[in-house]
Design an enzyme around this catalytic site. Structure first.
Site, short mmCIF file in Angstrom:
data_model
loop_
_atom_site.label_atom_id
_atom_site.label_comp_id
_atom_site.label_asym_id
_atom_site.label_seq_id
_atom_site.Cartn_x
_atom_site.Cartn_y
_atom_site.Cartn_z
N CYS A 87 47.02 0.33 -27.78
CA CYS A 87 47.81 -0.78 -28.05
C CYS A 87 48.33 -1.03 -29.30
O CYS A 87 49.54 -1.58 -29.57
CB CYS A 87 47.10 -1.97 -27.51
SG CYS A 87 45.54 -2.40 -28.44
N ASN A 88 47.69 -0.34 -30.24
CA ASN A 88 47.93 -0.66 -31.77
C ASN A 88 48.56 0.86 -32.36
O ASN A 88 49.07 0.55 -33.42
CB ASN A 88 46.97 -1.02 -32.55
CG ASN A 88 46.46 -2.56 -32.47
OD1 ASN A 88 47.30 -3.40 -32.24
ND2 ASN A 88 45.22 -2.75 -32.53
#
Length: 428
Positions: free
Chosen positions: A52-53
């Protein structure tokens, strides 16, 4: 120069979530993507990391600049399948020692939004395993990734960077605590029953949440998690009917498309008589349509909005992070020394072979000419004498080559290059 380590990617600092998710790789697609990556001429080995990052490609390449161009094109091709802006302003690149340092920092969670969070190490191992299964990991990335795992373990054991509960799930719950003054009278719906969902559920319950609904595309996983936390499992197809009961909805499902759109929430709000709803979206790809935030009485936070909460965490851990950075630097130097030996050994072998070829050729000419009357004993003595001469001539260059890499990695690299050029060893 052979065997260069390069990294091309983007993360939560260089790109907003809509750009990151435009190049994200679903787990089911990673194997095919790795096969395409390995097809580029400069790429000898490759691993894709997609969370997600961050989305990053780690590669061992024959030419650094060519690899940068090829991987950037590879990511742009991935982006072209979706609608997003250009990548140029968001991409970062690392090469050599800088690339090694970056990966070690990622593994040790020094580059995470939440400094000290433990999930990234498990994700690294997961994507490394996927690359192994795809056959895109060789000796260099095998050594690099296993060393990164050891660095992460050392950082956790020798510093306090992982002390306390820190993870994306705990940060999300901290944000929820800032929204609600109490949890015991609130209903929560959790969309996603994987590891992140499990952690979220436990954090929420530890802070007083009593009514917790769990939904997942695979209903059995929702049931299993609900049983562990004494929650209520909801079939995925049915969860929109239960949204009206939720004060807080948290999305952490691994899906390619939005699972809740603005029209659905607008309808739910009418059923709730406009009672406020809060959405926290921490999926690898966004679970909730950002247009939801345009509605009155609805508050949507995505993973980038967690940064302010994470920054508070960073301040508390800055001293421990400084200790961790020293460990990383020490480990980078050790790894680069090992990389240097990959060039040293074949260079030394090729140098010895070149001198031996010259020695044997000259002896053969001499013994076929003016020295052809030598006895067997004299011929053996000639062999011994010329061998000793070659060894003495090579002793200095080879000794300096072996000593140069541990002391100065850059000098060692230049020394290898000079020997190859001077003695025409490039084809060896």
């Amino acid at each position: 120069m052979q065997n260069q380590i390069v990294i091309v990617g983007l993360n939560h600092r260089s790109a907003p979530i809509e750009v990151r998710e435009s190049v994200a790789f679903e787990n089911s697609y990673v194997q095919d993507a790795l096969a395409r990556l390995r097809g580029y001429p400069s790429i000898h080995e490759g691993v894709i990391l997609s969370t997600c990052n961050r989305v990053e490609v780690v590669a061992a390449a024959g030419n650094g600049q060519s690899a940068f161009d090829e991987i950037t094109g590879f990511l742009a091709e991935q982006k072209a399948q979706r609608h997003a802006g250009p990548l140029d302003d968001h991409i970062y690149t690392y090469q050599g020692a800088d690339a090694v340092r970056h990966l070690f920092r990622v593994a040790a969670s020094l580059d995470s939004m939440v400094i000290g969070e433990p999930q990234i190490l498990g994700q690294l191992k997961q994507y490394y395993d996927a690359a192994q299964q795809a056959g895109t990991v060789g000796a260099i990335l095998h050594r690099l990734f296993h060393r990164s795992f050891s660095v992460a373990k050392r950082v956790r054991s020798e510093t306090g960077i992982g002390s306390g509960a820190v993870s994306m799930s705990s940060i999300a719950v901290d944000l929820a605590r800032r929204i609600f003054d109490r949890f015991d009278d609130k209903s929560v719906m959790l969309i996603g029953a994987g590891k992140m969902g499990d952690l979220l559920a436990r954090h929420l319950q530890s802070h007083g949440v009593q009514t917790l609904m769990v939904t997942n595309r695979t209903f059995e996983r929702a049931v299993a998690l609900a049983e562990r936390i004494r929650g209520n499992p909801i079939r995925f197809d049915d969860f929109p009917r239960y949204l009206k009961m939720a004060d807080l909805v948290i999305g952490c499902a691994g899906v390619a498309d939005f699972v809740i759109d603005a029209a659905t929430v607008e309808k739910v709000l009418r059923e709730r008589k406009q009672k406020a709803m809060f959405f926290i979206d921490i999926g690898d790809r966004r679970n909730f349509d950002p247009k939801i935030n345009d509605l009155d009485n609805v508050y949507l936070y995505n993973i980038d909005d967690l940064k302010s909460v994470a920054d508070d965490n960073l301040q508390e851990r800055s001293n421990e992070a400084e200790k961790a950075e020293k460990i990383v630097l020490e480990e980078v130097r050790s790894f680069i020394r090992w990389m240097g030996t990959l060039e040293q050994v074949p260079t030394i072998t090729a140098l010895r072979q070149r001198f031996e070829e010259i020695r044997l050729r000259e002896i053969e000419k001499s013994l076929g000419g003016g020295l052809k009357e030598l006895s067997e004993a004299q011929r053996a003595a000639l062999q011994d004498m010329t061998t000793a001469m070659v060894n003495k001539m090579l002793h200095g260059p080879i000794s300096n080559l072996k000593k140069s890499s541990p002391k100065d990695d850059e000098d060692g690299t230049l020394y290898v290059a000079a020997l190859k050029k001077l003695f025409n060893l490039e084809d060896k």
